[in-house]
Design a protein around this motif. Structure first.
Motif, PDB file in Angstrom:
ATOM      1  N   PRO A   1      -8.970  -3.460  -2.132  1.00  7.00           N
ATOM      2  CA  PRO A   1      -9.977  -2.237  -2.369  1.00  7.00           C
ATOM      3  C   PRO A   1      -9.651  -1.371  -2.407  1.00  7.00           C
ATOM      4  CG  PRO A   1     -10.763  -3.520  -1.131  1.00  7.00           C
ATOM      5  CD  PRO A   1      -9.284  -3.751  -1.371  1.00  7.00           C
ATOM      6  N   PRO A   2      -9.678  -0.355  -3.870  1.00  3.37           N
ATOM      7  CA  PRO A   2      -9.955   1.365  -3.689  1.00  3.37           C
ATOM      8  C   PRO A   2      -9.375   1.361  -2.639  1.00  3.37           C
ATOM      9  CG  PRO A   2     -11.493   0.842  -5.575  1.00  3.37           C
ATOM     10  CD  PRO A   2     -11.310  -0.608  -3.953  1.00  3.37           C
ATOM     11  N   GLU A   3     -10.224   1.795  -1.669  1.00  4.90           N
ATOM     12  CA  GLU A   3      -9.976   2.585  -0.808  1.00  4.90           C
ATOM     13  C   GLU A   3      -8.702   2.259   0.039  1.00  4.90           C
ATOM     14  OE1 GLU A   3     -12.761  -0.275   0.198  1.00  4.90           O
ATOM     15  OE2 GLU A   3     -12.308   1.147  -1.174  1.00  4.90           O
ATOM     16  N   GLU A   4      -8.305   1.028   0.149  1.00  7.36           N
ATOM     17  CA  GLU A   4      -7.191   0.362   1.153  1.00  7.36           C
ATOM     18  C   GLU A   4      -5.708   0.953  -0.066  1.00  7.36           C
ATOM     19  OE1 GLU A   4      -7.880  -2.782   2.669  1.00  7.36           O
ATOM     20  OE2 GLU A   4      -9.875  -2.443   2.555  1.00  7.36           O
TER      21      GLU A   4
ATOM     22  N   ASP B   1      -3.830   2.908  -1.743  1.00  7.05           N
ATOM     23  CA  ASP B   1      -2.769   3.978  -0.664  1.00  7.05           C
ATOM     24  C   ASP B   1      -2.266   3.544   0.169  1.00  7.05           C
ATOM     25  OD1 ASP B   1      -3.432   5.931  -2.947  1.00  7.05           O
ATOM     26  OD2 ASP B   1      -4.596   7.065  -1.177  1.00  7.05           O
ATOM     27  N   ASP B   2      -2.609   2.854   1.150  1.00  2.00           N
ATOM     28  CA  ASP B   2      -2.124   1.804   2.082  1.00  2.00           C
ATOM     29  C   ASP B   2      -1.122   0.349   2.516  1.00  2.00           C
ATOM     30  OD1 ASP B   2      -2.374   4.508   4.381  1.00  2.00           O
ATOM     31  OD2 ASP B   2      -4.175   3.412   4.487  1.00  2.00           O
ATOM     32  N   PHE B   3      -1.251   0.198   0.625  1.00  2.00           N
ATOM     33  CA  PHE B   3      -0.890  -1.190   0.509  1.00  2.00           C
ATOM     34  C   PHE B   3       0.567  -1.304   0.468  1.00  2.00           C
ATOM     35  CE2 PHE B   3       0.219  -4.447  -1.673  1.00  2.00           C
ATOM     36  CZ  PHE B   3      -0.534  -5.569  -2.220  1.00  2.00           C
ATOM     37  N   ASP B   4       1.825  -1.727   1.431  1.00  2.00           N
ATOM     38  CA  ASP B   4       2.583  -2.056   0.955  1.00  2.00           C
ATOM     39  C   ASP B   4       3.358  -3.283   0.544  1.00  2.00           C
ATOM     40  OD1 ASP B   4       3.119   0.269   2.690  1.00  2.00           O
ATOM     41  OD2 ASP B   4       2.989  -0.111   5.001  1.00  2.00           O
ATOM     42  N   GLY B   5       2.275  -4.353  -0.028  1.00  2.00           N
ATOM     43  CA  GLY B   5       2.572  -4.801  -0.602  1.00  2.00           C
ATOM     44  C   GLY B   5       2.250  -6.029   0.397  1.00  2.00           C
ATOM     45  N   LEU B   6       2.247  -7.412  -0.152  1.00  2.00           N
ATOM     46  CA  LEU B   6       2.321  -9.283   0.244  1.00  2.00           C
ATOM     47  C   LEU B   6       3.577  -9.360   1.279  1.00  2.00           C
ATOM     48  CD1 LEU B   6       1.213 -10.556  -3.260  1.00  2.00           C
ATOM     49  CD2 LEU B   6      -0.224  -9.701  -1.338  1.00  2.00           C
ATOM     50  N   SER B   7       3.463  -9.877   1.819  1.00  2.00           N
ATOM     51  CA  SER B   7       4.298 -10.819   3.034  1.00  2.00           C
ATOM     52  C   SER B   7       4.769 -12.446   2.139  1.00  2.00           C
ATOM     53  CB  SER B   7       2.635 -10.453   4.551  1.00  2.00           C
ATOM     54  OG  SER B   7       3.329  -9.486   4.901  1.00  2.00           O
ATOM     55  N   TYR B   8       5.745 -12.163   2.310  1.00  2.00           N
ATOM     56  CA  TYR B   8       5.738 -14.033   1.651  1.00  2.00           C
ATOM     57  C   TYR B   8       6.999 -14.223   2.837  1.00  2.00           C
ATOM     58  CZ  TYR B   8       5.305 -12.144  -2.397  1.00  2.00           C
ATOM     59  OH  TYR B   8       4.121 -11.864  -3.561  1.00  2.00           O
ATOM     60  N   PHE B   9       6.860 -15.989   3.167  1.00  2.00           N
ATOM     61  CA  PHE B   9       7.388 -16.413   3.842  1.00  2.00           C
ATOM     62  C   PHE B   9       9.222 -16.419   3.579  1.00  2.00           C
ATOM     63  CE2 PHE B   9       3.732 -18.996   4.635  1.00  2.00           C
ATOM     64  CZ  PHE B   9       3.743 -18.738   5.811  1.00  2.00           C
ATOM     65  N   ALA B  10       9.801 -16.865   3.816  1.00  2.00           N
ATOM     66  CA  ALA B  10      11.687 -16.488   4.103  1.00  2.00           C
ATOM     67  C   ALA B  10      12.110 -17.950   3.419  1.00  2.00           C
ATOM     68  CB  ALA B  10      12.462 -16.947   5.024  1.00  2.00           C
ATOM     69  N   ALA B  11      12.372 -17.503   1.633  1.00  2.00           N
ATOM     70  CA  ALA B  11      13.471 -18.913   0.890  1.00  2.00           C
ATOM     71  C   ALA B  11      13.703 -19.397   1.254  1.00  2.00           C
ATOM     72  CB  ALA B  11      13.639 -17.901   0.387  1.00  2.00           C
ATOM     73  N   ALA B  12      13.438 -20.781   1.345  1.00  2.00           N
ATOM     74  CA  ALA B  12      13.419 -22.729   2.084  1.00  2.00           C
ATOM     75  C   ALA B  12      14.335 -23.310   1.350  1.00  2.00           C
ATOM     76  CB  ALA B  12      12.506 -23.166   2.465  1.00  2.00           C
ATOM     77  N   PRO B  13      15.471 -22.993   1.418  1.00  2.00           N
ATOM     78  CA  PRO B  13      16.450 -23.397   0.205  1.00  2.00           C
ATOM     79  C   PRO B  13      16.177 -25.289   0.295  1.00  2.00           C
ATOM     80  CG  PRO B  13      17.534 -22.459   1.573  1.00  2.00           C
ATOM     81  CD  PRO B  13      16.528 -21.846   2.257  1.00  2.00           C
ATOM     82  N   GLU B  14      15.699 -26.228   0.933  1.00  2.00           N
ATOM     83  CA  GLU B  14      15.261 -27.480   1.146  1.00  2.00           C
ATOM     84  C   GLU B  14      14.049 -27.303  -0.214  1.00  2.00           C
ATOM     85  OE1 GLU B  14      13.457 -26.108   4.468  1.00  2.00           O
ATOM     86  OE2 GLU B  14      15.676 -26.023   3.212  1.00  2.00           O
ATOM     87  N   TYR B  15      13.710 -26.348  -0.463  1.00  2.00           N
ATOM     88  CA  TYR B  15      12.567 -26.948  -1.697  1.00  2.00           C
ATOM     89  C   TYR B  15      12.845 -26.627  -2.756  1.00  2.00           C
ATOM     90  CZ  TYR B  15       9.669 -28.285   2.301  1.00  2.00           C
ATOM     91  OH  TYR B  15       8.874 -28.752   3.443  1.00  2.00           O
ATOM     92  N   ARG B  16      14.173 -26.090  -3.434  1.00  2.00           N
ATOM     93  CA  ARG B  16      14.051 -26.139  -4.411  1.00  2.00           C
ATOM     94  C   ARG B  16      14.757 -26.609  -4.876  1.00  2.00           C
ATOM     95  NH1 ARG B  16      19.458 -22.007  -6.436  1.00  2.00           N
ATOM     96  NH2 ARG B  16      19.695 -22.475  -8.606  1.00  2.00           N
ATOM     97  N   ILE B  17      13.914 -26.856  -6.240  1.00  2.00           N
ATOM     98  CA  ILE B  17      13.782 -28.286  -7.225  1.00  2.00           C
ATOM     99  C   ILE B  17      14.327 -28.345  -8.637  1.00  2.00           C
ATOM    100  CG2 ILE B  17      12.621 -29.121  -6.040  1.00  2.00           C
ATOM    101  CD1 ILE B  17      10.410 -27.999  -8.276  1.00  2.00           C
ATOM    102  N   GLU B  18      15.500 -29.221  -8.931  1.00  2.00           N
ATOM    103  CA  GLU B  18      15.316 -28.416 -10.070  1.00  2.00           C
ATOM    104  C   GLU B  18      14.491 -29.848 -11.372  1.00  2.00           C
ATOM    105  OE1 GLU B  18      19.355 -29.740 -11.305  1.00  2.00           O
ATOM    106  OE2 GLU B  18      20.352 -28.847  -9.680  1.00  2.00           O
ATOM    107  N   THR B  19      14.092 -29.289 -12.478  1.00  2.00           N
ATOM    108  CA  THR B  19      13.772 -30.284 -12.859  1.00  2.00           C
ATOM    109  C   THR B  19      13.800 -30.359 -14.468  1.00  2.00           C
ATOM    110  OG1 THR B  19      11.113 -30.600 -13.610  1.00  2.00           O
ATOM    111  CG2 THR B  19      11.554 -27.837 -13.839  1.00  2.00           C
TER     112      THR B  19
END
Length: 82
Positions: A10-13, A15-33
């Motif tokens: 929302p526009p009124e929020e 200015d205080d938005f600092d970004g999204l929170s993410y989980f730490a990377a989990a190397p066991e879920y890295r894949i090759e495809t």
């Protein structure tokens, strides 16, 4: 997210938005495809909440192993109007 005119924040929020929170990377879920690109994809009808049924084409399939199982992830593109 914080400054784009179409932001879901929302526009009124913004200015205080600092970004999204993410989980730490989990190397066991890295894949090759391998990407299997479909040269002549068949149309796939999909129900949407906004426009009812929309026709897409499956343009790519990714196959990968994870957790001892093989999985597929499909990529779609909206089919142009005929």
């Amino acid at each position: 997210f914080g400054s784009h005119p179409q932001s879901p924040v929302p526009p009124e929020e913004r200015d205080d938005f600092d970004g999204l929170s993410y989980f730490a990377a989990a190397p066991e879920y890295r894949i090759e495809t391998v990407a299997d690109v479909h040269d002549d994809p068949e149309p796939v009808p999909m129900e949407t909440t906004a426009d009812g049924e929309v026709r897409y084409v499956r343009v790519v399939t990714f196959r990968f192993d994870l957790g001892g199982e093989t999985h597929e992830l499909h990529g779609y593109r909206q089919r142009p109007d005929d």
